[in-house]
Motif scaffolding. Structure first.
Motif, mmCIF file in Angstrom:
data_model
loop_
_atom_site.group_PDB
_atom_site.id
_atom_site.type_symbol
_atom_site.label_atom_id
_atom_site.label_comp_id
_atom_site.label_asym_id
_atom_site.label_seq_id
_atom_site.Cartn_x
_atom_site.Cartn_y
_atom_site.Cartn_z
ATOM 1 N N MET A 231 27.019 0.797 -7.080
ATOM 2 C CA MET A 231 26.675 2.026 -7.138
ATOM 3 C C MET A 231 24.810 1.916 -7.421
ATOM 4 O O MET A 231 24.571 1.186 -8.291
ATOM 5 C CB MET A 231 27.397 2.837 -8.386
ATOM 6 N N SER A 232 24.204 2.847 -6.723
ATOM 7 C CA SER A 232 22.770 2.560 -7.107
ATOM 8 C C SER A 232 22.399 3.175 -8.358
ATOM 9 O O SER A 232 23.109 3.936 -9.103
ATOM 10 C CB SER A 232 22.042 3.398 -5.879
ATOM 11 N N THR A 233 21.026 2.875 -8.912
ATOM 12 C CA THR A 233 20.564 3.549 -9.941
ATOM 13 C C THR A 233 20.522 5.057 -9.888
ATOM 14 O O THR A 233 20.786 5.602 -11.115
ATOM 15 C CB THR A 233 19.093 2.751 -10.341
ATOM 16 N N LYS A 234 20.116 5.465 -8.787
ATOM 17 C CA LYS A 234 20.061 6.934 -8.464
ATOM 18 C C LYS A 234 21.353 7.780 -8.693
ATOM 19 O O LYS A 234 21.395 8.856 -9.350
ATOM 20 C CB LYS A 234 19.398 7.301 -7.079
ATOM 21 N N ALA A 235 22.392 7.065 -8.103
ATOM 22 C CA ALA A 235 23.777 7.637 -8.340
ATOM 23 C C ALA A 235 24.168 7.843 -9.879
ATOM 24 O O ALA A 235 24.785 8.783 -10.055
ATOM 25 C CB ALA A 235 24.590 6.837 -7.411
ATOM 26 N N ILE A 236 24.025 6.554 -10.379
ATOM 27 C CA ILE A 236 24.497 6.539 -11.833
ATOM 28 C C ILE A 236 23.684 7.537 -12.567
ATOM 29 O O ILE A 236 24.290 8.150 -13.577
ATOM 30 C CB ILE A 236 24.253 5.190 -12.359
ATOM 31 N N ALA A 237 22.198 7.747 -12.504
ATOM 32 C CA ALA A 237 21.449 8.796 -13.363
ATOM 33 C C ALA A 237 21.927 10.029 -13.034
ATOM 34 O O ALA A 237 22.067 10.946 -13.738
ATOM 35 C CB ALA A 237 19.972 8.359 -12.663
ATOM 36 N N GLN A 238 22.461 10.391 -11.643
ATOM 37 C CA GLN A 238 22.781 11.823 -11.310
ATOM 38 C C GLN A 238 24.449 12.016 -11.947
ATOM 39 O O GLN A 238 24.689 12.971 -12.429
ATOM 40 C CB GLN A 238 22.983 11.801 -9.667
ATOM 41 N N GLU A 239 24.875 10.841 -11.830
ATOM 42 C CA GLU A 239 26.446 11.098 -12.649
ATOM 43 C C GLU A 239 26.330 11.294 -14.148
ATOM 44 O O GLU A 239 27.037 12.010 -14.617
ATOM 45 C CB GLU A 239 27.387 9.873 -12.213
ATOM 46 N N LEU A 240 25.402 10.395 -14.757
ATOM 47 C CA LEU A 240 25.236 10.452 -15.880
ATOM 48 C C LEU A 240 24.498 12.067 -16.449
ATOM 49 O O LEU A 240 25.070 12.650 -17.442
ATOM 50 C CB LEU A 240 24.249 9.580 -16.688
ATOM 51 N N ALA A 241 23.769 12.617 -15.354
ATOM 52 C CA ALA A 241 23.212 13.974 -15.942
ATOM 53 C C ALA A 241 24.348 14.903 -15.640
ATOM 54 O O ALA A 241 24.482 15.657 -16.650
ATOM 55 C CB ALA A 241 22.286 14.363 -14.662
ATOM 56 N N ALA A 242 25.287 14.711 -14.991
ATOM 57 C CA ALA A 242 26.384 15.814 -14.695
ATOM 58 C C ALA A 242 27.271 15.515 -15.890
ATOM 59 O O ALA A 242 27.764 16.534 -16.508
ATOM 60 C CB ALA A 242 27.156 15.221 -13.446
ATOM 61 N N VAL A 243 27.732 14.212 -16.315
ATOM 62 C CA VAL A 243 28.259 14.184 -17.499
ATOM 63 C C VAL A 243 27.748 14.884 -18.713
ATOM 64 O O VAL A 243 28.493 15.522 -19.595
ATOM 65 C CB VAL A 243 28.643 12.771 -17.659
ATOM 66 N N ARG A 244 26.368 14.821 -18.915
ATOM 67 C CA ARG A 244 25.712 15.222 -20.022
ATOM 68 C C ARG A 244 25.854 16.974 -20.033
ATOM 69 O O ARG A 244 26.167 17.607 -21.060
ATOM 70 C CB ARG A 244 24.232 14.965 -20.040
ATOM 71 N N GLN A 245 25.943 17.380 -18.845
ATOM 72 C CA GLN A 245 25.886 18.890 -18.576
ATOM 73 C C GLN A 245 27.257 19.272 -18.962
ATOM 74 O O GLN A 245 27.437 20.409 -19.701
ATOM 75 C CB GLN A 245 25.524 19.189 -17.307
ATOM 76 N N ARG A 246 28.160 18.541 -18.640
ATOM 77 C CA ARG A 246 29.680 19.037 -18.891
ATOM 78 C C ARG A 246 29.929 18.940 -20.371
ATOM 79 O O ARG A 246 30.402 19.834 -21.003
ATOM 80 C CB ARG A 246 30.544 18.096 -18.196
ATOM 81 N N LEU A 247 29.309 17.862 -21.032
ATOM 82 C CA LEU A 247 29.463 17.819 -22.622
ATOM 83 C C LEU A 247 28.761 18.876 -23.113
ATOM 84 O O LEU A 247 29.221 19.455 -24.369
ATOM 85 C CB LEU A 247 29.102 16.380 -23.062
ATOM 86 N N ALA A 248 27.520 19.151 -22.739
ATOM 87 C CA ALA A 248 26.758 20.264 -23.206
ATOM 88 C C ALA A 248 27.774 21.652 -23.357
ATOM 89 O O ALA A 248 27.729 22.257 -24.089
ATOM 90 C CB ALA A 248 25.728 20.379 -22.761
#
Length: 63
Positions: free
Chosen positions: A1-18
């Motif tokens: 998994m690339s760094t960009k994909a991990i960053a996108q997934e992390l951003a999505a998880v943060r949005q769901r958490l919020a």
């Protein structure tokens, strides 16, 4: 998994958490209190005890 994909997934998880945190914090009554009821010493608990005492006194007089 690339760094960009991990960053996108992390951003999505943060949005769901919020979104979940916003739902939880906007609850008008704590979930445990809705399920369990009132705590000892609470205003509702004292009122229930007072009404129960009145009812028992009336019932004892009838007997």
């Amino acid at each position: 998994m690339s760094t960009k994909a991990i960053a996108q997934e992390l951003a999505a998880v943060r949005q769901r958490l919020a979104a979940l945190e916003a739902k939880v914090s906007s609850a008008s009554k704590p979930a445990w209190q809705a399920i369990v009821g009132t705590a000892k010493g609470d205003d509702l608990d004292r009122e229930a005890a007072r009404l129960g005492s009145l009812w028992r006194k009336r019932e004892n007089k009838r007997r």
